[in-house]
Design a protein around this motif. Structure first.
Motif, PDB file in Angstrom:
ATOM      1  N   ASP A 140       0.757  -1.163  -0.052  1.00  0.00           N
ATOM      2  CA  ASP A 140       0.010   0.104   0.049  1.00  0.00           C
ATOM      3  C   ASP A 140       0.776   1.244   0.131  1.00  0.00           C
ATOM      4  O   ASP A 140       2.044   1.259   0.587  1.00  0.00           O
ATOM      5  CB  ASP A 140      -0.870   0.262   1.233  1.00  0.00           C
ATOM      6  N   VAL A 141       0.371   2.375  -0.615  1.00  0.00           N
ATOM      7  CA  VAL A 141       1.298   3.410  -0.734  1.00  0.00           C
ATOM      8  C   VAL A 141       0.115   4.785   0.021  1.00  0.00           C
ATOM      9  O   VAL A 141      -0.827   4.634  -0.394  1.00  0.00           O
ATOM     10  CB  VAL A 141       1.419   3.914  -2.264  1.00  0.00           C
ATOM     11  N   THR A 142       0.606   5.303   0.988  1.00  0.00           N
ATOM     12  CA  THR A 142       0.124   6.370   1.546  1.00  0.00           C
ATOM     13  C   THR A 142       0.461   7.565   0.905  1.00  0.00           C
ATOM     14  O   THR A 142       1.698   8.087   0.919  1.00  0.00           O
ATOM     15  CB  THR A 142       0.257   6.357   2.981  1.00  0.00           C
ATOM     16  N   ILE A 143      -0.498   8.410   0.511  1.00  0.00           N
ATOM     17  CA  ILE A 143      -0.554   9.616  -0.335  1.00  0.00           C
ATOM     18  C   ILE A 143      -1.214  10.700   0.672  1.00  0.00           C
ATOM     19  O   ILE A 143      -2.323  10.781   0.943  1.00  0.00           O
ATOM     20  CB  ILE A 143      -0.925   9.503  -1.616  1.00  0.00           C
ATOM     21  N   PRO A 153      -3.597   0.957  -2.807  1.00  0.00           N
ATOM     22  CA  PRO A 153      -2.494  -0.266  -3.231  1.00  0.00           C
ATOM     23  C   PRO A 153      -1.752   0.012  -4.378  1.00  0.00           C
ATOM     24  O   PRO A 153      -2.122   0.748  -5.192  1.00  0.00           O
ATOM     25  CB  PRO A 153      -3.625  -1.550  -3.786  1.00  0.00           C
ATOM     26  N   LEU A 154      -0.420  -0.384  -4.428  1.00  0.00           N
ATOM     27  CA  LEU A 154       0.764   0.126  -5.164  1.00  0.00           C
ATOM     28  C   LEU A 154      -0.167  -0.491  -6.801  1.00  0.00           C
ATOM     29  O   LEU A 154       0.130   0.176  -7.676  1.00  0.00           O
ATOM     30  CB  LEU A 154       1.791  -0.676  -4.873  1.00  0.00           C
ATOM     31  N   LEU A 224       9.858   9.572  -7.316  1.00  0.00           N
ATOM     32  CA  LEU A 224       8.972   8.982  -6.259  1.00  0.00           C
ATOM     33  C   LEU A 224       8.817   7.268  -6.742  1.00  0.00           C
ATOM     34  O   LEU A 224       8.555   6.587  -5.615  1.00  0.00           O
ATOM     35  CB  LEU A 224       7.492   9.788  -6.713  1.00  0.00           C
ATOM     36  N   PRO A 225       8.847   7.071  -7.827  1.00  0.00           N
ATOM     37  CA  PRO A 225       8.440   5.310  -7.933  1.00  0.00           C
ATOM     38  C   PRO A 225       9.601   4.667  -7.121  1.00  0.00           C
ATOM     39  O   PRO A 225       9.378   3.306  -6.788  1.00  0.00           O
ATOM     40  CB  PRO A 225       8.584   5.411  -9.342  1.00  0.00           C
ATOM     41  N   LEU A 229       9.102   1.966  -4.469  1.00  0.00           N
ATOM     42  CA  LEU A 229       9.515   0.210  -4.388  1.00  0.00           C
ATOM     43  C   LEU A 229      10.368  -0.067  -3.431  1.00  0.00           C
ATOM     44  O   LEU A 229      10.651  -1.194  -3.280  1.00  0.00           O
ATOM     45  CB  LEU A 229       9.741   0.260  -5.931  1.00  0.00           C
ATOM     46  N   VAL A 230      11.326   0.897  -3.138  1.00  0.00           N
ATOM     47  CA  VAL A 230      12.600   0.596  -2.180  1.00  0.00           C
ATOM     48  C   VAL A 230      12.457   1.681  -0.957  1.00  0.00           C
ATOM     49  O   VAL A 230      13.322   2.901  -1.043  1.00  0.00           O
ATOM     50  CB  VAL A 230      13.720   0.765  -2.774  1.00  0.00           C
TER      51      VAL A 230
END
Length: 345
Positions: A140-143, A153-154, A224-225, A229-230
């Motif tokens: 999951d990505v928090t924005i 979700p990614l 950002l990407p 991812l890392v």
């Protein structure tokens, strides 16, 4: 007839002008220019509306700051070099959003963008990592947006959502560039005892400020990407970001004080900062002030609604003084502040 102020001096100033740190006061340029601006604060008071407006634009952070106190208490330590537009959120971060969030709807994911973050704060902030593993094994990505914090979700981040993010950043870069041009340009003229001439400032400086914001946001979109991812790379990037922040902190002030072209401003900034001397001492003075202020304001902000109002009351004049002191410093440091400067109408 009154004579025009000499290079590097302002109406009402007394004592020697220091441009190279060789005279009295050159070893403490930050304190000296803060004192100079405080002496002229009545002339600059109207400009306090700009950091106040920019702070209130971030509806999401305001909403979190007004929430009942007691959840997610923490102390901020912000090592900040001078910025052309400082707000309360540069010093303190409101309490984080609740850990539990609902699955975002299409409107939450792709709704109309809004503009309230300060430059460089479009990245996920507020104590939540940019990416986390969900119970189902996915990521999951928090924005955090100016209106709401969502967890996505990614796999849901596609071209359409990235397009909305890019559109929001472009629109924000324009709005922020206009604010910066009128704010810094107006302070520069007011400190010289000249008419503020906001329209002239916008025409002269706004294109460079807008491009400056676009470059920063473009760099953010590129990295950002990788950070999503890392996530551990965020920690590794901190010292690099800190160094870049120092080397290029004079750039937006050179746009105004010296009317420096866009590319040349970065070159001149690197030359000034790597040479050390007064530019380094001023930056360190600002950084230490930001650290102390961030501790105090973050503690005040934890008091809930009343704390937010008090923090707003304290941070607004502080933000104005810090920006105006930086303008004052570079007026003196760059050939007395008159080379290449366009005349006011």
């Amino acid at each position: 007839m009154d004579s025009a102020p000499s290079p590097g001096s302002y109406p009402g100033d007394s004592g020697p002008t220091v441009a190279d740190g060789s005279e009295d006061g050159g070893s403490r340029p930050f304190i000296r220019h803060v004192s100079r601006v405080i002496d002229r604060f009545d002339d600059l008071l109207a400009f306090a509306l700009v950091p106040l407006f920019a702070t209130l634009l971030d509806v999401e952070k305001v909403r979190r700051a007004l929430a009942p106190a007691g959840r997610g208490a923490s102390i901020n330590l912000e090592f900040a070099f001078p910025s052309s537009l400082v707000t309360l959120w540069r010093f303190a971060t409101p309490q984080p959003p609740p850990a539990a969030t609902t699955q975002p709807s299409r409107e939450e994911l792709f709704g109309s963008p809004s503009f309230g973050d300060t430059p460089g704060e479009s990245a996920p902030t507020g104590g939540s990592p940019p990416a986390r593993y969900s119970d189902t094994g996915g990521t999951d990505v928090t924005i955090e947006t100016p209106v709401e914090t969502i967890r996505v979700p990614l796999e849901a981040i596609g071209a359409e959502m990235l397009g909305w993010i890019a559109l929001a950043l472009v629109a924000y870069a324009v709005l922020q560039g206009l604010l910066m041009a009128g704010y810094v340009g107006g302070i520069d003229r007011r400190l010289r005892g000249e008419p503020v001439a906001i329209a002239s400032c916008l025409v002269t400086y706004a294109p460079r400020f807008i491009l400056y914001n676009l470059v920063g946001f473009g760099a953010f979109l590129v990295v950002l990407p990788v950070f999503i991812l890392v996530p551990p790379l965020v920690l590794l990037a901190v010292p690099v970001i800190f160094l870049i922040s120092y080397v290029f902190y004079p750039v937006p002030f050179l746009f105004v004080v010296d009317d420096t072209p866009f590319i040349d401003a970065f070159r001149q900034s690197a030359r000034l900062t790597t040479a050390g001397g007064p530019v380094l001492r001023f930056g360190v003075g600002h950084l230490l002030t930001a650290v102390v202020s961030s501790v105090i304001l973050s503690l005040v902000l934890r008091l809930g609604g009343l704390g937010f109002l008090l923090a707003l009351l304290l941070s607004t004049p502080l933000a104005l003084v810090l920006t105006a002191a930086t303008v004052s410093f570079f007026q003196e440091a760059i050939d007395g502040g008159i080379r290449n400067r366009p005349a006011c109408p």
